[in-house]
Design a protein around this motif. Structure first.
Motif, PDB file in Angstrom:
ATOM      1  N   VAL A 150       0.842  -1.205   0.000  1.00 25.11           N
ATOM      2  CA  VAL A 150       0.000   0.000   0.000  1.00 25.11           C
ATOM      3  C   VAL A 150       0.870   1.246   0.000  1.00 25.11           C
ATOM      4  N   GLN A 151       2.120   1.136   0.469  1.00 22.68           N
ATOM      5  CA  GLN A 151       3.023   2.287   0.408  1.00 22.68           C
ATOM      6  C   GLN A 151       3.315   2.652  -1.052  1.00 22.68           C
ATOM      7  N   GLU A 152       3.483   1.646  -1.900  1.00 21.50           N
ATOM      8  CA  GLU A 152       3.680   1.935  -3.321  1.00 21.50           C
ATOM      9  C   GLU A 152       2.416   2.525  -3.927  1.00 21.50           C
ATOM     10  N   MET A 153       1.256   2.048  -3.499  1.00 21.56           N
ATOM     11  CA  MET A 153       0.001   2.633  -3.968  1.00 21.56           C
ATOM     12  C   MET A 153      -0.067   4.113  -3.602  1.00 21.56           C
ATOM     13  N   ALA A 154       0.316   4.443  -2.369  1.00 22.69           N
ATOM     14  CA  ALA A 154       0.262   5.834  -1.920  1.00 22.69           C
ATOM     15  C   ALA A 154       1.160   6.720  -2.782  1.00 22.69           C
ATOM     16  N   LEU A 155       2.353   6.241  -3.118  1.00 17.85           N
ATOM     17  CA  LEU A 155       3.252   7.002  -3.975  1.00 17.85           C
ATOM     18  C   LEU A 155       2.620   7.273  -5.334  1.00 17.85           C
ATOM     19  N   VAL A 156       2.136   6.211  -5.983  1.00 16.32           N
ATOM     20  CA  VAL A 156       1.547   6.371  -7.309  1.00 16.32           C
ATOM     21  C   VAL A 156       0.303   7.245  -7.250  1.00 16.32           C
ATOM     22  N   HIS A 157      -0.534   7.013  -6.247  1.00 14.92           N
ATOM     23  CA  HIS A 157      -1.784   7.779  -6.105  1.00 14.92           C
ATOM     24  C   HIS A 157      -1.504   9.270  -5.954  1.00 14.92           C
ATOM     25  N   SER A 158      -0.390   9.623  -5.286  1.00 17.74           N
ATOM     26  CA  SER A 158      -0.049  11.032  -5.098  1.00 17.74           C
ATOM     27  C   SER A 158       0.329  11.707  -6.416  1.00 17.74           C
ATOM     28  N   VAL A 159       0.732  10.894  -7.402  1.00 17.56           N
ATOM     29  CA  VAL A 159       1.078  11.420  -8.719  1.00 17.56           C
ATOM     30  C   VAL A 159      -0.084  11.279  -9.686  1.00 17.56           C
ATOM     31  N   GLN A 160      -0.804  10.156  -9.598  1.00 15.22           N
ATOM     32  CA  GLN A 160      -1.890   9.851 -10.525  1.00 15.22           C
ATOM     33  C   GLN A 160      -3.092   9.336  -9.714  1.00 15.22           C
ATOM     34  N   PRO A 161      -3.985  10.218  -9.287  1.00 15.94           N
ATOM     35  CA  PRO A 161      -5.099   9.820  -8.418  1.00 15.94           C
ATOM     36  C   PRO A 161      -6.019   8.761  -9.010  1.00 15.94           C
ATOM     37  N   ASN A 162      -6.099   8.655 -10.329  1.00 19.82           N
ATOM     38  CA  ASN A 162      -6.996   7.675 -10.959  1.00 19.82           C
ATOM     39  C   ASN A 162      -6.268   6.401 -11.384  1.00 19.82           C
ATOM     40  N   ALA A 163      -5.133   6.134 -10.781  1.00 18.96           N
ATOM     41  CA  ALA A 163      -4.335   4.970 -11.157  1.00 18.96           C
ATOM     42  C   ALA A 163      -5.089   3.669 -10.924  1.00 18.96           C
ATOM     43  N   HIS A 164      -4.817   2.683 -11.784  1.00 24.92           N
ATOM     44  CA  HIS A 164      -5.352   1.330 -11.626  1.00 24.92           C
ATOM     45  C   HIS A 164      -4.249   0.449 -11.050  1.00 24.92           C
ATOM     46  N   PHE A 165      -4.564  -0.232  -9.951  1.00 27.82           N
ATOM     47  CA  PHE A 165      -3.552  -1.020  -9.268  1.00 27.82           C
ATOM     48  C   PHE A 165      -3.778  -2.515  -9.432  1.00 27.82           C
ATOM     49  N   HIS A 166      -2.687  -3.230  -9.674  1.00 26.36           N
ATOM     50  CA  HIS A 166      -2.655  -4.682  -9.600  1.00 26.36           C
ATOM     51  C   HIS A 166      -1.819  -5.037  -8.366  1.00 26.36           C
ATOM     52  N   TYR A 167      -2.490  -5.447  -7.301  1.00 29.59           N
ATOM     53  CA  TYR A 167      -1.799  -5.778  -6.053  1.00 29.59           C
ATOM     54  C   TYR A 167      -1.327  -7.225  -6.167  1.00 29.59           C
ATOM     55  N   HIS A 168      -0.166  -7.408  -6.799  1.00 26.32           N
ATOM     56  CA  HIS A 168       0.279  -8.748  -7.159  1.00 26.32           C
ATOM     57  C   HIS A 168       1.273  -9.358  -6.189  1.00 26.32           C
TER      58      HIS A 168
END
Length: 394
Positions: free
Chosen positions: A82-100
């Protein structure tokens, strides 16, 4: 381990590491980053791979890289936390995540689903399926990607993930059936291993994916072929990416049948980002009566992977006053700056005989797992990221 807070420098803009060394004369080790080279590599993936391309954030979790990829139009991200999600989300709020990452705590699943809108979770155990189902409830838009693994036939990659993650075929069949019974969207995924050199490894996994889906009696609409796409190093020079793309496309059609193929996905890390960064280090001490020299960075910094996998030795060159240092060479034993005796490179480097204190050594092809594995041991590791036009790759 705790990751250092990266110091991102957005200006001024330098031509290359030689320019950085001459103008900035950095005392600490810095990463030189070319957004243009990264974007060019992304175009090569999106133009050649027959499906959706995402980025494995674990390979380079720097804001500079995430921003460049987002600017280039990337919208899907393979994340392991989720830390990586937070980083990406801060740059691209509509990002699609694959939590693999197939092993997640309940709190991590909850935060991924509720806070970051993640609707794709990898699983390789019955318990993980039940855990995700418990948290997402009746949301049948959730995709559960069964990560399967095959016995490793030979050393075809630099890092073998099969010893830690992945369900064998008979368990993968049961997991697919369980997911289908629960009403979630079934997906299949695998990872051939980092720096995978043999396109046939992808072929064998694709054939296995078809066997698993057929035996389970479950329609799989998406197949994620993982990462593993290689970069080029002096001791590891793989086939061009296009050979991998063609092998994957042909294997999917041959296994699943033309017109009934699943949608393809990939999640490159190293193969996408490695060539976009180099590491500029400075020499602290040259022992002229021997063959030892000491740098301001080492295996606890940007060179950790080289220590673990010698075949991934990066290319290197010596810089003085903004110019390359040439002349006769000899093998030098290269130590990092920490007080740990383990902080030494695994092989001697052929460097100029006349190398001096305060010369720079630039290590190329370190965009993958350079920043990602750097620590702050002994206070070292707070690497600035310097934008450059061209980056050294040997």
């Amino acid at each position: 381990m705790a990751q250092p807070a990266l110091n991102i420098v957005s200006a001024p803009f330098y031509a290359d590491a030689l320019d950085v060394a001459k103008v900035m004369q950095p005392e600490e080790a810095v990463f030189c980053f070319s957004a243009d080279r990264l974007k060019e590599r992304l175009v090569r993936f999106t133009a050649g791979f027959p499906g959706k391309v995402s980025f494995a954030v674990k390979s380079n979790p720097s804001r500079e890289v995430v921003t460049a990829l987002a600017e280039a139009g990337l919208t899907h991200w393979d994340v392991a936390s989720v830390q990586e999600m937070a980083l990406v989300h801060s740059v691209q709020p509509n990002a699609h995540f694959h939590y693999h990452n197939p092993v997640k705590s309940r709190r991590e699943i909850h935060n991924a689903y509720h806070k970051f809108g993640c609707r794709r979770f990898a699983v390789d155990a019955r318990e993980e399926v039940a855990k995700v189902a418990e948290i997402v409830g009746e949301d049948r838009s959730v995709e559960l990607a069964v990560r399967f693994v095959l016995p490793r036939e030979r050393a075809s990659s630099a890092h073998d993930f099969s010893t830690k993650f992945g369900a064998p075929e008979h368990i993968a069949i049961e997991l697919l059936q369980d997911i289908a019974r629960r009403g979630f969207v079934p997906v299949l995924t695998f990872h051939p291993g980092s720096q995978s050199r043999d396109p046939q490894v992808y072929v064998r996994h694709i054939e296995a994916a078809h066997r698993i889906a057929r035996a389970a009696g479950v329609h799989v609409g998406k197949l994620n072929v993982g990462g593993g796409f290689p970069a080029s190093y002096p001791l590891s020079r793989p086939a061009p990416l296009e050979v991998f793309f063609a092998s994957i496309a042909e294997a999917v059609t041959r296994s699943f049948g033309k017109g009934t193929e699943p949608e393809l996905e990939c999640e490159p890390g190293r193969g996408l980002v490695a060539n976009s960064m180099s590491l500029l280090t400075r020499i602290k001490l040259v022992c002229s009566d021997g063959d030892d020299l000491f740098l301001n960075d080492g295996i606890y910094g940007g060179l950790m992977e080289f220590m673990q996998v010698p075949e991934l030795q990066p290319p290197f060159r010596v810089i003085r006053d903004g110019r390359l240092v040439e002349g006769p060479r000899k093998p030098w034993k290269v130590f990092g700056p920490t007080c740990d005796p383990l902080d030494v490179l695994p092989a001697k480097l052929d460097l100029p005989v006349g190398i001096r204190d305060e010369d720079y050594i630039e290590f190329g092809t370190l965009g993958a797992y350079g920043i990602a594995t750097a620590t702050m041991f002994n206070g070292y590791g707070d690497h600035a990221v310097i934008p450059v036009g061209e980056v050294f790759n040997g």
